[in-house]
Design a protein around this motif. Structure first.
Motif, short mmCIF file in Angstrom:
data_model
loop_
_atom_site.label_atom_id
_atom_site.label_comp_id
_atom_site.label_asym_id
_atom_site.label_seq_id
_atom_site.Cartn_x
_atom_site.Cartn_y
_atom_site.Cartn_z
N GLN A 1 0.83 -1.20 0.00
CA GLN A 1 0.00 0.00 0.00
C GLN A 1 0.87 1.26 0.00
OE1 GLN A 1 -2.90 -0.07 3.16
NE2 GLN A 1 -3.48 -2.18 2.69
N ASN A 2 1.92 1.25 0.80
CA ASN A 2 2.82 2.40 0.86
C ASN A 2 3.55 2.60 -0.47
OD1 ASN A 2 2.11 3.03 3.48
ND2 ASN A 2 3.74 1.78 4.37
N GLU A 3 3.93 1.51 -1.13
CA GLU A 3 4.60 1.61 -2.43
C GLU A 3 3.65 2.21 -3.47
OE1 GLU A 3 7.63 1.11 -5.34
OE2 GLU A 3 7.62 1.31 -3.17
N ILE A 4 2.39 1.79 -3.46
CA ILE A 4 1.40 2.35 -4.38
C ILE A 4 1.25 3.85 -4.14
CG2 ILE A 4 -1.07 2.40 -4.96
CD1 ILE A 4 -1.04 -0.67 -4.36
N ARG A 5 1.14 4.25 -2.88
CA ARG A 5 1.03 5.68 -2.56
C ARG A 5 2.24 6.46 -3.07
NH1 ARG A 5 -0.81 3.51 2.40
NH2 ARG A 5 -3.06 3.70 2.55
N ARG A 6 3.45 5.89 -2.88
CA ARG A 6 4.69 6.55 -3.31
C ARG A 6 4.70 6.74 -4.83
NH1 ARG A 6 9.18 5.58 -5.66
NH2 ARG A 6 8.79 3.36 -5.88
N ILE A 7 4.33 5.70 -5.56
CA ILE A 7 4.33 5.79 -7.02
C ILE A 7 3.30 6.80 -7.49
CG2 ILE A 7 3.73 4.51 -9.13
CD1 ILE A 7 5.08 2.07 -7.79
N LEU A 8 2.10 6.77 -6.91
CA LEU A 8 1.06 7.73 -7.31
C LEU A 8 1.48 9.15 -6.97
CD1 LEU A 8 -2.12 5.75 -6.30
CD2 LEU A 8 -1.26 6.16 -8.60
N TRP A 9 2.10 9.35 -5.82
CA TRP A 9 2.57 10.69 -5.44
C TRP A 9 3.62 11.17 -6.45
CZ3 TRP A 9 7.10 13.11 -4.00
CH2 TRP A 9 6.95 14.38 -3.44
N ASN A 10 4.55 10.30 -6.83
CA ASN A 10 5.56 10.67 -7.82
C ASN A 10 4.92 11.04 -9.16
OD1 ASN A 10 7.72 10.34 -6.08
ND2 ASN A 10 8.10 8.22 -6.70
N GLU A 11 3.89 10.30 -9.56
CA GLU A 11 3.20 10.60 -10.82
C GLU A 11 2.52 11.97 -10.75
OE1 GLU A 11 3.19 9.02 -13.80
OE2 GLU A 11 4.76 7.87 -12.81
N ARG A 12 1.92 12.29 -9.61
CA ARG A 12 1.27 13.59 -9.46
C ARG A 12 2.31 14.72 -9.51
NH1 ARG A 12 -1.75 10.90 -4.95
NH2 ARG A 12 -3.57 10.06 -5.97
N GLN A 13 3.48 14.48 -8.94
CA GLN A 13 4.53 15.49 -8.95
C GLN A 13 5.04 15.72 -10.38
OE1 GLN A 13 5.20 17.36 -6.25
NE2 GLN A 13 3.51 16.15 -5.45
N LYS A 14 5.15 14.66 -11.16
CA LYS A 14 5.58 14.80 -12.56
C LYS A 14 4.57 15.65 -13.34
CE LYS A 14 7.89 10.35 -13.03
NZ LYS A 14 7.81 9.03 -13.69
N GLY A 15 3.27 15.46 -13.05
CA GLY A 15 2.22 16.22 -13.73
C GLY A 15 2.23 17.69 -13.40
N LYS A 16 2.76 18.03 -12.23
CA LYS A 16 2.81 19.45 -11.82
C LYS A 16 3.95 20.19 -12.47
CE LYS A 16 0.67 18.72 -7.32
NZ LYS A 16 0.86 18.78 -5.87
N ASN A 17 4.97 19.48 -12.93
CA ASN A 17 6.15 20.13 -13.54
C ASN A 17 5.95 20.41 -15.00
OD1 ASN A 17 7.44 20.03 -11.08
ND2 ASN A 17 8.37 18.06 -11.50
#
Length: 85
Positions: free
Chosen positions: A69-85
């Motif tokens: 679950q924590n790994e999924i959250r980390r990957i999704l958070w990274n994807e959201r950060q990529k979208g903000k840049n």
């Protein structure tokens, strides 16, 4: 039925609450992360060698570990950060 091709890290949103992320694979195997509300039941189907056993039997997946679950959250958070840049 919708058939799509995804590159590693790309995702599909289903409604407002479900995201399916393709995290890679090789050959005939692909890995997906599924982020969905806890009340949504998700079951993986498998190829059953015995058709009689497959017919009316449901095999629920074990609950996902806290680490996964924590790994999924980390990957999704990274994807959201990529979208903000």
């Amino acid at each position: 039925m919708l058939k799509i091709s995804l590159k590693e890290g790309q995702y599909v949103n289903i409604g407002d609450d479900i995201r399916v992320v393709y995290v890679g694979g090789s050959g005939n195997h692909g890995r997906l992360l599924i982020d969905a509300p806890r009340e949504i039941r998700i079951a993986r189907s498998t190829v059953e060698q015995n058709p009689e056993r497959k017919k009316d039997t449901y095999y629920p997946e074990p609950e996902i570990s806290r680490q996964a679950q924590n790994e999924i959250r980390r990957i999704l958070w990274n994807e959201r950060q990529k979208g903000k840049n």
